[in-house]
Scaffold this active site. Structure first.
Site, PDB file in Angstrom:
ATOM      1  CG  ASP A 195      -1.994  -0.999   1.226  1.00 41.07           C
ATOM      2  OD1 ASP A 195      -1.906  -1.954   0.431  1.00 41.07           O
ATOM      3  OD2 ASP A 195      -2.946  -0.865   2.020  1.00 41.07           O
ATOM      4  CG  HIS A 356       2.249   0.138   4.304  1.00 40.33           C
ATOM      5  ND1 HIS A 356       2.054  -0.703   5.380  1.00 40.33           N
ATOM      6  CD2 HIS A 356       1.095   0.836   4.146  1.00 40.33           C
ATOM      7  CE1 HIS A 356       0.824  -0.524   5.863  1.00 40.33           C
ATOM      8  NE2 HIS A 356       0.230   0.409   5.139  1.00 40.33           N
TER       9      HIS A 356
END
Length: 459
Positions: A195, A356
């Site tokens: 992400d 992430h």
């Protein structure tokens, strides 16, 4: 297909700079309100502490990866030295053909002109002609009249938290609907995703994934796309899945309906302007979603994807995002991941984990530790992108190549000329409500069954 019919059929077959600051603010607020014996995920959902079903010896990873520039695990902290970035390794010209069958060729290289876009890392405004057009995609859908939360957290809005079940609020209680993707259907399959990019360090991750012949799903932020469009092109052209992660990375339940539309719409537009396609998957920042946000997302032709949550309330969040903010260390984040792998062996399905690619710490953790641990894990794991592990053909992950007439939902009233016909919905008079459970309700198993039957809703 009407939204009501979609939900019924599935039932029958049955989360940059401002982003960094937001993560830090949210984490501190959650930690301040956490219950003793619990931990908090990046979404604000209280989670039960993990009890690993497997020892760390099941995932042998050296303290310092041999032959790499990855620092020792103990050195991956908020204060670590900033590494140099890896340049874009390939140049794709306009007209290059992507790997997706039927997808349009790459458009003219994107040039960011600030006057044409919302302010970066700020909630997208709703007074633009673009948002007015995107609002029309909601025509024919019954968007639940749920009052926005105060700040997307349970602690920040106890009144809304007390209504979490009726709201279908994932953040407080992990409530999901059949339309949410929360896992891979096959046991011991990890739906890999990252992400908040494209980031300065995403290319290093891309090179590693290529070296291991792995594919991932990238949930990208509009404010980052316009900064680093060529990285997004690399991700897409390498065969990774691209999905929406909003414009400014705010908790969506705290926004008005028009603001949610703006956040999704501007991120979607940035993706299309750069790579020429419109994703059909999205992930709400922090996993913050309720029935109103779900209905908006589905009306705009995007299926929500969240990370796995066990029946005991533990979420598969590595907490890697907390390392840059100094809330946890690299070793603590990796220990969480090892516990996730142990817990994954007890699931009857596969799983999705939150990681992430925005910060050097999170990329180092992925390349040096979490991905190698998973690849060396016993029992053997299958690492796959989320759409693929759910049996969704790659063509169906983008509207322009999607041949399915049922998804996205037909909506001839859409006024957005940049969105192909069949992107909204008609005639639905019900909300995305249904039976609730604190346990995980993966759409994965439903989708797999539909695909096996040859009449997939997502084909």
């Amino acid at each position: 297909m009407q939204l009501q019919a979609f939900v019924a059929l599935l039932s029958l077959l049955g989360v940059a700079n401002a982003t960094h600051e937001r993560h830090a603010r949210l984490g501190k607020r959650q930690n301040a309100g956490a219950v003793v014996g619990s931990s908090s995920s990046s979404s604000g959902a209280p989670t039960t502490s993990f009890v690993s079903a497997a020892s760390t010896s099941n995932s042998p990873v050296p303290t310092t990866p041999v032959g790499t520039t990855i620092p020792p695990l103990a050195n991956i902290t908020s204060g670590m030295a900033t590494p140099s970035t890896v340049p874009v390794s390939a140049t794709y010209s306009a007209g290059s053909t992507p790997l997706i069958s039927g997808a349009p060729v790459l458009p003219t290289p994107f040039v960011f002109q600030a006057a044409n876009w919302p302010a970066q890392d700020q909630i997208a405004p709703t007074n633009s002609a673009e948002v007015s057009q995107w609002m029309q995609e909601l025509n024919g859908f019954n968007i639940p009249n749920i009052t926005p939360t105060a700040d997307g957290t349970c602690v920040g809005d106890p009144a809304a938290a007390s209504q979490a079940a009726s709201r279908g609020w994932w953040t407080c209680g992990g409530f999901t609907r059949a339309t949410d993707i929360t896992a891979c259907p096959n046991k011991l399959t990890w739906g890999v995703s990252f992400d908040d990019g494209p980031g300065f360090y995403s290319m290093e991750l891309l090179n590693y994934l290529a070296s291991k012949k792995l594919t991932s799903t990238f949930f990208v932020i509009g404010s980052r796309i316009v900064e680093r469009p060529q990285v997004l092109v690399e991700e897409y052209m390498a065969g990774h899945e691209i999905a929406v992660h909003t414009w400014s990375h705010r908790p969506l339940t705290m926004l008005t309906t028009a603001q949610v539309v703006a956040e999704l719409g501007w991120a979607r537009k940035a993706i299309k302007d750069v790579i020429g396609v419109t994703p059909t998957l999205m992930r709400p920042p922090f996993g913050d979603i309720d029935d109103r946000v779900r209905a908006i997302s589905l009306a705009m032709g995007m299926v929500p994807v969240i990370w796995t949550r066990t029946g005991t309330g533990a979420t598969f969040d590595t907490n890697d995002w907390k390392v840059p903010g100094g809330m946890v260390t690299g070793p603590q984040s990796f220990a969480t991941f090892e516990a996730i792998l142990g817990n994954a062996t007890m699931l009857n399905t596969g799983f999705v984990v939150l990681e992430h690619d925005l910060y050097p710490q999170t990329v180092d953790l992925a390349i040096g530790y979490t991905l190698p641990a998973a690849m060396n894990f016993t029992p053997t794991l299958t690492l796959d992108s989320i759409g693929h592990c759910n049996g969704i053909p790659s063509t169906n992950l983008y509207r322009e190549s999607n041949k399915n007439t049922s998804f996205p939902y037909a909506n001839s009233t859409s006024g957005d000329t940049s969105v192909p016909s069949g992107s909204g919905g008609q005639g639905s008079t019900t909300t995305t409500s249904g039976a609730l459970s604190n346990a995980m309700m993966p759409i994965s198993m439903v989708v797999a069954s539909l695909l096996a039957a040859g009449g997939s809703l997502l084909m």
